[in-house]
Design a protein around this motif. Structure first.
Motif, PDB file in Angstrom:
ATOM      1  N   VAL A 100       0.851  -1.191   0.000  1.00  0.00           N
ATOM      2  CA  VAL A 100       0.000   0.000   0.000  1.00  0.00           C
ATOM      3  C   VAL A 100       0.885   1.239   0.000  1.00  0.00           C
ATOM      4  CG1 VAL A 100      -1.735   1.304   1.292  1.00  0.00           C
ATOM      5  CG2 VAL A 100      -1.850  -1.197   1.201  1.00  0.00           C
ATOM      6  N   ALA A 101       0.529   2.212  -0.816  1.00  0.00           N
ATOM      7  CA  ALA A 101       1.309   3.451  -0.885  1.00  0.00           C
ATOM      8  C   ALA A 101       1.335   4.137   0.474  1.00  0.00           C
ATOM      9  CB  ALA A 101       0.704   4.382  -1.931  1.00  0.00           C
ATOM     10  N   ASP A 102       2.476   4.735   0.792  1.00  0.00           N
ATOM     11  CA  ASP A 102       2.607   5.436   2.064  1.00  0.00           C
ATOM     12  C   ASP A 102       1.610   6.591   2.142  1.00  0.00           C
ATOM     13  OD1 ASP A 102       4.639   3.769   2.806  1.00  0.00           O
ATOM     14  OD2 ASP A 102       6.241   5.129   2.152  1.00  0.00           O
ATOM     15  N   GLY A 103       1.083   6.788   3.317  1.00  0.00           N
ATOM     16  CA  GLY A 103       0.118   7.856   3.533  1.00  0.00           C
ATOM     17  C   GLY A 103      -0.305   7.885   4.981  1.00  0.00           C
ATOM     18  N   PRO A 104      -1.071   8.892   5.379  1.00  0.00           N
ATOM     19  CA  PRO A 104      -1.469   9.042   6.790  1.00  0.00           C
ATOM     20  C   PRO A 104      -2.223   7.843   7.341  1.00  0.00           C
ATOM     21  CG  PRO A 104      -1.932  11.046   5.557  1.00  0.00           C
ATOM     22  CD  PRO A 104      -1.553  10.011   4.556  1.00  0.00           C
ATOM     23  N   MET A 105      -3.144   7.279   6.561  1.00  0.00           N
ATOM     24  CA  MET A 105      -3.922   6.142   7.055  1.00  0.00           C
ATOM     25  C   MET A 105      -3.027   4.944   7.314  1.00  0.00           C
ATOM     26  SD  MET A 105      -5.264   2.973   6.223  1.00  0.00           S
ATOM     27  CE  MET A 105      -5.304   2.910   4.428  1.00  0.00           C
ATOM     28  N   LYS A 106      -2.162   4.618   6.362  1.00  0.00           N
ATOM     29  CA  LYS A 106      -1.263   3.482   6.516  1.00  0.00           C
ATOM     30  C   LYS A 106      -0.372   3.668   7.733  1.00  0.00           C
ATOM     31  CE  LYS A 106       2.595   1.104   4.261  1.00  0.00           C
ATOM     32  NZ  LYS A 106       3.399   0.963   3.006  1.00  0.00           N
ATOM     33  N   ASP A 152      -0.821   5.594  10.373  1.00  0.00           N
ATOM     34  CA  ASP A 152      -1.620   5.587  11.599  1.00  0.00           C
ATOM     35  C   ASP A 152      -1.965   4.163  12.024  1.00  0.00           C
ATOM     36  OD1 ASP A 152      -3.387   6.674  13.686  1.00  0.00           O
ATOM     37  OD2 ASP A 152      -5.004   5.983  12.392  1.00  0.00           O
ATOM     38  N   VAL A 153      -2.487   3.368  11.108  1.00  0.00           N
ATOM     39  CA  VAL A 153      -2.908   2.008  11.445  1.00  0.00           C
ATOM     40  C   VAL A 153      -1.706   1.160  11.841  1.00  0.00           C
ATOM     41  CG1 VAL A 153      -3.924  -0.125  10.554  1.00  0.00           C
ATOM     42  CG2 VAL A 153      -4.997   2.071  10.046  1.00  0.00           C
ATOM     43  N   VAL A 157       1.200   2.057  13.051  1.00  0.00           N
ATOM     44  CA  VAL A 157       1.738   2.463  14.354  1.00  0.00           C
ATOM     45  C   VAL A 157       0.874   1.895  15.480  1.00  0.00           C
ATOM     46  CG1 VAL A 157       2.069   4.434  15.902  1.00  0.00           C
ATOM     47  CG2 VAL A 157       2.929   4.530  13.560  1.00  0.00           C
ATOM     48  N   ARG A 158      -0.442   1.975  15.315  1.00  0.00           N
ATOM     49  CA  ARG A 158      -1.354   1.450  16.331  1.00  0.00           C
ATOM     50  C   ARG A 158      -1.208  -0.070  16.469  1.00  0.00           C
ATOM     51  NH1 ARG A 158      -5.890   4.917  17.635  1.00  0.00           N
ATOM     52  NH2 ARG A 158      -5.706   6.919  16.559  1.00  0.00           N
ATOM     53  N   VAL A 159      -1.074  -0.758  15.346  1.00  0.00           N
ATOM     54  CA  VAL A 159      -0.947  -2.211  15.381  1.00  0.00           C
ATOM     55  C   VAL A 159       0.347  -2.614  16.076  1.00  0.00           C
ATOM     56  CG1 VAL A 159      -0.669  -4.298  13.988  1.00  0.00           C
ATOM     57  CG2 VAL A 159      -2.394  -2.611  13.351  1.00  0.00           C
ATOM     58  N   VAL A 160       1.422  -1.918  15.786  1.00  0.00           N
ATOM     59  CA  VAL A 160       2.704  -2.245  16.422  1.00  0.00           C
ATOM     60  C   VAL A 160       2.596  -2.131  17.944  1.00  0.00           C
ATOM     61  CG1 VAL A 160       5.069  -1.435  16.752  1.00  0.00           C
ATOM     62  CG2 VAL A 160       4.162  -1.703  14.444  1.00  0.00           C
ATOM     63  N   LYS A 161       1.879  -1.128  18.427  1.00  0.00           N
ATOM     64  CA  LYS A 161       1.710  -0.969  19.874  1.00  0.00           C
ATOM     65  C   LYS A 161       0.973  -2.166  20.473  1.00  0.00           C
ATOM     66  CE  LYS A 161       1.758   4.099  19.881  1.00  0.00           C
ATOM     67  NZ  LYS A 161       0.954   5.333  20.135  1.00  0.00           N
ATOM     68  N   VAL A 162      -0.061  -2.626  19.780  1.00  0.00           N
ATOM     69  CA  VAL A 162      -0.804  -3.788  20.278  1.00  0.00           C
ATOM     70  C   VAL A 162       0.058  -5.037  20.195  1.00  0.00           C
ATOM     71  CG1 VAL A 162      -2.859  -5.226  19.972  1.00  0.00           C
ATOM     72  CG2 VAL A 162      -3.009  -2.756  19.650  1.00  0.00           C
ATOM     73  N   LYS A 163       0.833  -5.169  19.120  1.00  0.00           N
ATOM     74  CA  LYS A 163       1.715  -6.329  18.969  1.00  0.00           C
ATOM     75  C   LYS A 163       2.701  -6.423  20.132  1.00  0.00           C
ATOM     76  CE  LYS A 163       3.778  -6.592  15.002  1.00  0.00           C
ATOM     77  NZ  LYS A 163       4.390  -6.137  13.719  1.00  0.00           N
ATOM     78  N   LYS A 164       3.217  -5.297  20.575  1.00  0.00           N
ATOM     79  CA  LYS A 164       4.185  -5.308  21.675  1.00  0.00           C
ATOM     80  C   LYS A 164       3.537  -5.807  22.967  1.00  0.00           C
ATOM     81  CE  LYS A 164       7.212  -1.632  19.942  1.00  0.00           C
ATOM     82  NZ  LYS A 164       7.749  -0.272  20.184  1.00  0.00           N
TER      83      LYS A 164
END
Length: 208
Positions: free
Chosen positions: A169-175, A177-178, A180-187
């Motif tokens: 997926v092309a880089d952008g605010p939505m990508k 944002d999501v 970053v949020r997923v990485v936090k949950v993964k940790k």
């Protein structure tokens, strides 16, 4: 997976966590001091990949955890489940509003991510239910905990697969944002799995 039922309980898991996950006041009152429990959580978190995050996310439950590794693992799973729930709702709302631009790959990645997090939530709920119903010793306990380890590992894999889906997926605010949020949950999920594994390892050491 039962998506309609899952969406109903996405909003109730935090309440479930506080009402059912933690031990009774009488049980907690028989344990050691909060100071010792806090130190115990800090020391236990050293076995995780993200010890600082582990400590800050769990220390508020010190009075209930005390120095009990099963309770600590149970609380860690509950915290991870709660955060995964919130992210699933967040991603679902993005898909409903269509906030991913004209790139069809972005929409597909979001839908896949939501589906994967629904699976992760199911798996963590199964883990939490199993932890609350632990009754066995020796081989029976090993079987019960192998289920928890399998489900938590699968949940972490599903979370990782979500971010993998955004690679094209092309880089952008939505990508951003999501992801970053997923990485936090993964940790948080990684830490919970580490505490589960630590409990299993200690249980084997203590077995006759």
């Amino acid at each position: 997976m039962l998506r309609p039922l899952l969406l109903v309980h996405l909003f109730s898991t935090t309440l479930f966590f506080h009402l059912h996950l933690l031990p009774s006041s009488a049980e907690a009152g028989a344990a050691n001091s909060t100071v010792n429990a806090t130190d115990y959580i800090r020391t236990s978190c050293h076995t995780t990949q993200y010890p600082d995050l582990c400590y800050t996310s769990l220390v508020s439950y010190a009075d209930s955890v005390q120095e009990n590794p099963a309770r600590l693992a149970r609380v860690a799973i509950g915290v991870s489940l709660s955060r995964a729930n919130r992210l699933a709702v967040y991603v679902r709302n993005l898909t409903i509003r269509g906030e991913y631009g004209p790139d069809p790959r972005a929409g597909a990645a979001l839908h896949d991510c939501f589906s994967l997090f629904c699976d992760a939530v199911d798996q963590m709920r199964g883990s939490l239910d199993q932890m609350r119903r632990l009754k066995g010793e020796g081989e029976e306990l090993a079987f019960e905990m192998s289920n928890v380890q399998t489900w938590m590992s699968a949940a972490l894999t599903n979370e990782e697969t979500c971010t993998d889906g955004f690679e094209d997926v092309a880089d952008g605010p939505m990508k951003t944002d999501v992801c970053v949020r997923v990485v936090k949950v993964k940790k948080v999920t990684s830490n919970a799995l580490a505490l589960v594994n630590s409990f299993v390892a200690n249980s084997k050491v203590m077995s006759p």
